[in-house]
Design a protein around this motif. Sequence first.
Motif, PDB file in Angstrom:
ATOM      1  N   SER A   1      38.006 -33.230 -17.210  1.00  0.00           N
ATOM      2  CA  SER A   1      37.743 -34.441 -16.880  1.00  0.00           C
ATOM      3  C   SER A   1      35.830 -34.516 -16.628  1.00  0.00           C
ATOM      4  O   SER A   1      35.117 -35.733 -16.509  1.00  0.00           O
ATOM      5  CB  SER A   1      37.654 -33.913 -14.691  1.00  0.00           C
TER       6      SER A   1
ATOM      7  N   ILE B   1      45.086 -38.246 -14.090  1.00  0.00           N
ATOM      8  CA  ILE B   1      44.208 -37.072 -13.438  1.00  0.00           C
ATOM      9  C   ILE B   1      45.315 -35.751 -13.102  1.00  0.00           C
ATOM     10  O   ILE B   1      45.064 -34.641 -13.144  1.00  0.00           O
ATOM     11  CB  ILE B   1      43.354 -37.161 -12.937  1.00  0.00           C
TER      12      ILE B   1
ATOM     13  N   THR C   1      39.413 -34.271  -8.930  1.00  0.00           N
ATOM     14  CA  THR C   1      39.851 -32.560 -10.371  1.00  0.00           C
ATOM     15  C   THR C   1      39.937 -31.793  -9.120  1.00  0.00           C
ATOM     16  O   THR C   1      40.684 -30.994  -9.827  1.00  0.00           O
ATOM     17  CB  THR C   1      38.787 -33.377 -11.452  1.00  0.00           C
TER      18      THR C   1
ATOM     19  N   THR D   1      42.082 -28.964 -16.462  1.00  0.00           N
ATOM     20  CA  THR D   1      42.120 -30.272 -15.607  1.00  0.00           C
ATOM     21  C   THR D   1      40.478 -30.519 -15.624  1.00  0.00           C
ATOM     22  O   THR D   1      39.604 -31.530 -15.234  1.00  0.00           O
ATOM     23  CB  THR D   1      42.381 -29.966 -14.416  1.00  0.00           C
TER      24      THR D   1
END
Length: 609
Positions: free
Chosen positions: A258, A232, A77, A254
């Motif tokens: 995550s 991802i 991430t 993002t």
Amino acid sequence: MANFKRILIGKPLHNEEMIREKLPKWKAMSIFSSDPLSSIGYGPEQIVLILTVPWAITYGFAWYVAVAIVALMGIVTLSYAQVAKVNPGGGGSYSVAKKNFGELAALTAAASLFIDYTLTVAVSISSGTDAIVSAFPTMTDHRMSLNLFVLFGVLMLINLRGVRESSNTFVFPTYAFVFGILALVASGVFHIISGDTLVIPQASLEKQPLNWTVLYLVLRAFASGCSSMTGIEAISNGVPMFKPPEVKNAQLTTYWMSSLLVVMFAGITLLIMHNHLLPVENVTMLSQLAEATFGRSFMYYYIQFATMLVLYLAANTAYNGLPPLLSLLARDKYMPRYLAARGDRLTFNNGIILLSVIAAVFIVLYHGNTEHLISLYALGVFLSFTISQAGMVVHWHREKDSGWVLRAFLNSLGAIVTGIVVLIIMVAKFLYGAWLILIAIPLLIYIFRLINSHYEDMRLQLALPPDDLITPSGGRNIVIVPVAGVTRVVASTLKYAKELSEQIVAVFVATDKETAKKVEEKWKNWNPGVRLIVLYSPHRSILGPLFKFIEKVESKKGPNDYITILVPEFETKKWWHRLLHNQTGLLLRNLLVFRRNIVVTVVPYQLEK
């Protein structure tokens, strides 16, 4: 047909409406995060599924595998948040590799993502069907039909309608699923805290001493559990789709994605181990867990329906990740150019259709079996992870701006860890399908280069020399008109032919002498001022005698002469009328265009009813 198309995908959008198609963060979450978030429906289950083989006691390793995957989620991430910053134009791993490593690494990343995105669609749809079959076993026999209907009748169609409409469609199911899973985790944790049972019972901690066989199972479980991380990277591929400031919004999305993924993944894995769930045929572990927590109540069915919907719609991550990537490849001449063009609704509709067709092939070949499809999964995406992170290290070393050492260290860690995961997946899943991916990636790279070579050859052949002046050749234009009789279509074509040249000849191929005599007599009575040549074909071939005649004319023409073939063709008023007529004109046109130094022109005649 045009009206039917408008009903299906909506009215065309103007180029200036592109800004309205950009997404706020909360909508982007539903578009780009549905794949990783929905993997909660099968990721934790895959870990336990592999660790509960009848001949081994390895259940106790599930928690170690889950912790390793959570740590990996954090590293990837942070790394991909930096990728979004460095590549605001999108493209993710492909763009990073192209800038920092060159062609081979970029095409390897592109091939890896191409495979992984198509598998994302296949796995998401198949696992979504698994969720609904778990709740309603009577639907088992309709699994394949349901898969294909969702693929073409729902996902492809919604994405062809545009980004804004697809985001509106997918917002509710995504957040409904997140709410359901968080409610399940919260309720399960509350029962653990308020009860007097162990957090993880002894049965879920039992494990054999680590040996090579057990290690292999643990590595396989880790490789399958890593399927929860696919998607991802999708946000870094689609940075331009965010509202300004694009990069900042992409990075924040993002982090949000995550954080939710870690909480749900860790929580579901903990509850599976707490309840010591075991595989049951045609029943997912998430279904077992929801039933153990809520019973067959409203919340159970809510979670099953929400899981089904989000797993189906998780494929949308691929629909928003792969078509833009294909457009970049097309602009770089590694894929057909039409993949770079936006359609009526400002979407890359050719890429959407291509993705749907290839995903359908995977679903049909593997009969919609989620476990078998997941065996092919994750290798491609982790290979692209590794290339991307290594490329970022090169980028920071070259730029050397403020704080570059810390950023380079973070990306180095990401590259090393994801590289190790690639090796683990290759070893652990080699016999279960990874070998196929190892063949497919080089094959795709070869195809990319073949396409690029074709475009380069075409550019060199079509480039106009600066001293190439256009001057009359002084030659004749010999016009040949193949005719099927004496009709208005032929009359219209001959009228056009007389505008081109005085050297005109009409050719009729007769399959019997009686027909030949009738046509000659009609032509003589009509007297259009053009010579008719009748060729007799006792074997009833139309094209053969005609081609021989054209070759004969070719052999006698001068070096500066042209031959023009005018193909008379009537156009029916309705599309289905075309099915009632032979396609000799179409076939003739398509075969003649491959002959050198011959100009082929279709002269259409429109029928009014």
